[in-house]
Enzyme design. Structure first.
Site, PDB file in Angstrom:
ATOM      1  N   ASP A  11      85.930  55.289 -37.615  1.00 11.71           N
ATOM      2  CA  ASP A  11      86.021  56.750 -37.490  1.00 11.71           C
ATOM      3  C   ASP A  11      86.539  57.021 -36.081  1.00 11.71           C
ATOM      4  OD1 ASP A  11      85.508  59.564 -38.066  1.00 11.71           O
ATOM      5  OD2 ASP A  11      83.749  59.424 -36.776  1.00 11.71           O
ATOM      6  N   SER A  12      86.791  58.301 -35.803  1.00 13.32           N
ATOM      7  CA  SER A  12      87.186  58.649 -34.444  1.00 13.32           C
ATOM      8  C   SER A  12      86.016  58.510 -33.468  1.00 13.32           C
ATOM      9  CB  SER A  12      87.683  60.094 -34.413  1.00 13.32           C
ATOM     10  OG  SER A  12      86.676  60.945 -34.919  1.00 13.32           O
ATOM     11  N   CYS A  74      86.229  58.472 -42.191  1.00 17.23           N
ATOM     12  CA  CYS A  74      86.731  59.667 -41.508  1.00 17.23           C
ATOM     13  C   CYS A  74      87.632  60.387 -42.509  1.00 17.23           C
ATOM     14  CB  CYS A  74      87.525  59.222 -40.285  1.00 17.23           C
ATOM     15  SG  CYS A  74      88.466  60.537 -39.490  1.00 17.23           S
ATOM     16  N   GLU A 155      79.957  65.704 -31.439  1.00 14.13           N
ATOM     17  CA  GLU A 155      80.229  64.534 -30.605  1.00 14.13           C
ATOM     18  C   GLU A 155      79.642  64.741 -29.209  1.00 14.13           C
ATOM     19  OE1 GLU A 155      81.663  60.743 -30.555  1.00 14.13           O
ATOM     20  OE2 GLU A 155      82.108  61.998 -32.280  1.00 14.13           O
ATOM     21  N   CYS A 187      83.976  66.187 -43.442  1.00 10.76           N
ATOM     22  CA  CYS A 187      84.097  65.529 -42.139  1.00 10.76           C
ATOM     23  C   CYS A 187      82.834  64.707 -41.995  1.00 10.76           C
ATOM     24  CB  CYS A 187      84.192  66.558 -41.014  1.00 10.76           C
ATOM     25  SG  CYS A 187      84.151  65.819 -39.357  1.00 10.76           S
ATOM     26  N   HIS A 189      81.286  63.774 -39.503  1.00 14.08           N
ATOM     27  CA  HIS A 189      80.362  64.219 -38.453  1.00 14.08           C
ATOM     28  C   HIS A 189      79.324  65.215 -39.027  1.00 14.08           C
ATOM     29  CE1 HIS A 189      83.296  62.582 -35.624  1.00 14.08           C
ATOM     30  NE2 HIS A 189      82.478  62.834 -34.618  1.00 14.08           N
TER      31      HIS A 189
HETATM   32  N1  DGL Z   1      84.763  62.407 -38.504  1.00 14.57           N
HETATM   33  C1  DGL Z   1      86.100  62.768 -38.736  1.00 14.57           C
HETATM   34  C2  DGL Z   1      86.408  63.327 -40.086  1.00 14.57           C
HETATM   35  O1  DGL Z   1      85.699  63.005 -41.032  1.00 14.57           O
HETATM   36  C3  DGL Z   1      86.963  63.344 -37.673  1.00 14.57           C
HETATM   37  C4  DGL Z   1      86.469  64.213 -36.614  1.00 14.57           C
HETATM   38  C5  DGL Z   1      87.516  64.320 -35.540  1.00 14.57           C
HETATM   39  O2  DGL Z   1      87.707  63.331 -34.834  1.00 14.57           O
HETATM   40  O3  DGL Z   1      88.142  65.376 -35.432  1.00 14.57           O
HETATM   41  O4  DGL Z   1      87.370  64.028 -40.270  1.00 14.57           O
END
Ligand code: DGL
Length: 269
Positions: A11-12, A74, A155, A187, A189
């Protein structure tokens, strides 16, 4: 490929840890290699081209670590890079995304006539969820909203507090969401703010996130291909970041315990 190889997840940043945690719960015998591309965070405002090149470099890293699966934990990278990664990796590993299992689940839920989607700018602009959902169920109504601040907010450690609740409330008051029966957290997150989202809707609607749904899909894919690890790995999970961030360390420890050793690996150097 063989069953004793590890599972690669990327993931990021910390978002994919929500999926990784569900994977370890469902598949406790497997060893995970996690890569958080914190140097390029957030992915949500990057171009498809940029995300594709990051994803290919990370796939190389995970292939060097002999992963049997590369799970793109992600949504943004799943939207931008799943097809290209599948082609690039070929038969060296199984490539999985987090979008298809969620689409399957939501499209199959007949109690939902209209679904809301929240995700990054890039995920929402790609239209990938709408397209895949409509392919499976043409009559499903879909309302999407890019919630650009949320991944960076999480984050930075802002979840389950008054700041995050205020930002979430402001996004979710989007008029087109007021008659939905379900919402997709597009997402990885967002499971960290799932309770706050449920609180906003007073638990009146169904909330879908990728954690357990993706872990189950991973189980099924490995089971079918006889790639489930039969005995527990005595190798600890490995966590890599491309840039050190305190919140990554904190969240990784919150999810996986104090034994987490964080490796800083600038694979672009
Ligand atoms: N967790 C990521 C997603 O599912 C990306 C969040 C990001 O880096 O903008 O899209």
């Amino acid at each position: 490929m063989n069953a004793s190889q590890p599972i690669g997840i990327f993931d990021s940043g910390i978002g994919g840890l929500t999926v990784a945690q569900s994977v370890t719960r469902l598949l406790p015998k497997e060893q995970l290699i996690y890569f958080g591309d914190t140097a390029h965070l957030p992915y949500g405002d990057k171009s498809f081209d940029a995300i594709r090149s990051y994803s290919i470099r990370i796939a190389d890293f995970l292939l060097d670590k002999k992963c049997k699966v590369i799970l793109i934990a992600c949504n943004t990278a799943s939207a931008a890079a799943y097809d290209i990664l599948t082609e690039y990796v070929g038969d060296k590993a199984i490539v999985m995304n987090v979008i298809d299992p969620l689409v399957e689940k939501v499209a199959g839920d007949k109690s939902i006539q209209k679904v809301g989607i929240i995700g990054t700018k890039t995920t929402v602009a790609s239209g990938v969820y709408e397209k895949k959902l409509k392919d499976k169920r043409a009559d499903l109504e879909v309302a999407s909203l890019a919630t650009a601040l949320l991944a960076s907010m999480i984050e930075a450690g802002f979840y389950n507090n008054s700041v995050s609740q205020a930002v979430i409330n402001s996004y979710l008051s989007y008029p087109d969401f007021q008659d939905i029966q379900g919402i997709i957290l597009a997402c990885t997150h967002y499971p960290l703010i799932r309770k706050e989202i449920e609180f906003y809707f007073h638990s009146r609607i169904k909330v879908f996130d990728s954690t357990d749904i993706v872990a189950q899909q991973l189980h099924d894919v490995l089971f079918k291909q006889n790639l489930l690890r039969p005995e527990s790995s005595n190798m600890p999970h490995e966590f890599y970041v491309s840039d050190y961030t305190p919140s990554f360390e904190q969240t990784a420890r919150l999810f996986f315990g104090n034994a987490v050793a964080l490796n800083h690996s600038n694979i672009w150097a």
